[in-house]
Design an enzyme around this catalytic site. Structure first.
Site, PDB file in Angstrom:
ATOM      1  N   GLU A  12       0.288  -1.064  -0.341  1.00  0.00           N
ATOM      2  CA  GLU A  12      -0.107   0.237  -0.642  1.00  0.00           C
ATOM      3  C   GLU A  12       0.814   1.395   0.122  1.00  0.00           C
ATOM      4  O   GLU A  12       0.622   1.877  -0.256  1.00  0.00           O
ATOM      5  CB  GLU A  12      -0.743  -0.175   1.371  1.00  0.00           C
ATOM      6  CG  GLU A  12      -2.203  -1.094   1.159  1.00  0.00           C
ATOM      7  CD  GLU A  12      -2.691  -0.741   2.854  1.00  0.00           C
ATOM      8  OE1 GLU A  12      -4.232  -1.184   2.456  1.00  0.00           O
ATOM      9  OE2 GLU A  12      -2.475  -0.790   3.633  1.00  0.00           O
ATOM     10  N   GLU A 173      -8.491  -1.215   9.827  1.00  0.00           N
ATOM     11  CA  GLU A 173      -8.009  -0.315   9.971  1.00  0.00           C
ATOM     12  C   GLU A 173      -7.628   0.738  10.457  1.00  0.00           C
ATOM     13  O   GLU A 173      -7.679   2.311  11.563  1.00  0.00           O
ATOM     14  CB  GLU A 173      -6.268   0.104   9.626  1.00  0.00           C
ATOM     15  CG  GLU A 173      -5.028  -0.822   9.328  1.00  0.00           C
ATOM     16  CD  GLU A 173      -5.271  -2.184   8.283  1.00  0.00           C
ATOM     17  OE1 GLU A 173      -5.843  -1.362   7.708  1.00  0.00           O
ATOM     18  OE2 GLU A 173      -5.367  -2.755   8.384  1.00  0.00           O
ATOM     19  N   ASP A 196     -11.886  -6.034  -3.001  1.00  0.00           N
ATOM     20  CA  ASP A 196     -12.686  -7.983  -2.830  1.00  0.00           C
ATOM     21  C   ASP A 196     -14.624  -7.471  -2.439  1.00  0.00           C
ATOM     22  O   ASP A 196     -14.348  -6.551  -2.148  1.00  0.00           O
ATOM     23  CB  ASP A 196     -11.848  -8.829  -2.150  1.00  0.00           C
ATOM     24  CG  ASP A 196     -11.790  -8.428  -0.854  1.00  0.00           C
ATOM     25  OD1 ASP A 196     -10.666  -7.230  -0.534  1.00  0.00           O
ATOM     26  OD2 ASP A 196     -12.936  -8.371   0.013  1.00  0.00           O
TER      27      ASP A 196
HETATM   28  N1  ADE Z   1      -8.816  -5.757   3.009  1.00  0.00           N
HETATM   29  C1  ADE Z   1      -9.250  -5.178   1.805  1.00  0.00           C
HETATM   30  N2  ADE Z   1     -10.302  -6.205   2.109  1.00  0.00           N
HETATM   31  C2  ADE Z   1     -10.896  -7.231   2.866  1.00  0.00           C
HETATM   32  C3  ADE Z   1     -12.007  -7.811   3.520  1.00  0.00           C
HETATM   33  N3  ADE Z   1     -12.330  -8.553   3.266  1.00  0.00           N
HETATM   34  N4  ADE Z   1     -11.651  -7.980   4.972  1.00  0.00           N
HETATM   35  C4  ADE Z   1     -11.318  -6.458   6.048  1.00  0.00           C
HETATM   36  N5  ADE Z   1     -10.361  -6.328   5.518  1.00  0.00           N
HETATM   37  C5  ADE Z   1     -10.142  -6.322   3.669  1.00  0.00           C
END
Ligand code: ADE
Length: 230
Positions: A12, A173, A196
């Site tokens: 990141e 976070e 996702d």
């Molecule tokens: N960051 C990116 N995808 C995530 C997910 N499915 N759960 C928690 N943090 C994430």
């Protein structure tokens, strides 16, 4: 101005370090902090490691030890709102902790006494982000981001977080960083690009899109830095 830019994972912040070119680095409390000058600003850049505890430590360090006057977070998130597709950007209007639960004592989810269920991000930074989005010609959703110490890969949990907090995206976070900045009176901005859909395929999708989505977020954050104070 002294600007902190934070991510959770090396992927990141890598595009940010590449963009600023020259930097120095120092170690503190188990993290590496990169310092650079960029467009008249002093930057401190770091990744915290995943989760609320590590991100709290890093955000606190950036404010207290490095004297950051504003904090920008760049990273990826899982989508809750079905309008959010892979690579889309969301700026948090407010953030909450979806895994904070003392409901047994009659409190709402995400709330503890003397705390806040939601922490609001800085309105001026959000309106600056809208200008940046229109200048870049990219779509920027504004919405609620829910944070917890869980990688959510379960449609039932995803729906519960969406319904309980009216959240649009989730990650691990943002709310802890928000908590630190709010307590210390430092304006903050949390940006995420979708990696996702926090569903059964989330881990595969995350691995496939982490780098490209992190890049989308970092590109936007660099434009924010260029705009701050100008
Ligand atoms: N960051 C990116 N995808 C995530 C997910 N499915 N759960 C928690 N943090 C994430």
């Amino acid at each position: 101005m002294k600007i902190a830019i934070m991510g959770a994972m090396p992927e990141e912040i890598a595009p940010l370090l590449e963009r600023v070119g020259e930097y120095t680095s120092s170690e503190y409390a188990g993290n590496t902090y990169y310092e650079a000058s960029y467009k008249g600003h002093s930057l401190v850049i770091a990744y915290s490691k995943i989760g609320k505890v590590f991100s709290t430590l890093t955000a606190s360090t950036m404010l207290q030890k490095f004297g950051a006057e504003v904090l920008l977070f760049s990273g990826v998130a899982g989508a809750i709102n079905p309008e959010l597709k892979i690579g889309d950007l969301i700026a948090a209007t407010k953030l909450c902790q979806h895994d904070l639960d003392i409901t047994a004592f009659g409190h709402p989810y995400g709330y503890v006494p003397e705390g806040k269920q939601f922490i609001e991000a800085d309105a001026a930074l959000i309106s600056m982000a809208k200008e940046v989005a229109s200048e870049m010609g990219v779509k920027l959703m504004e919405g609620i981001i829910a944070t917890g110490d869980q990688f959510v890969a379960d449609p039932v949990r995803n729906r519960w977080i969406g319904e309980t907090f009216n959240a649009d995206a989730l990650e691990m976070e943002g709310a802890s960083v928000a908590c630190v900045c709010d307590a210390m009176g430092v304006p903050f901005f949390i940006l995420r690009s979708i990696s996702d859909a926090a569903d059964m395929d989330a881990s595969f999708s995350f691995d496939a899109f982490l780098i490209s989505s992190a890049q989308e977020s970092a590109n936007f954050i660099i434009k924010m830095v260029e705009k701050i104070g100008h």
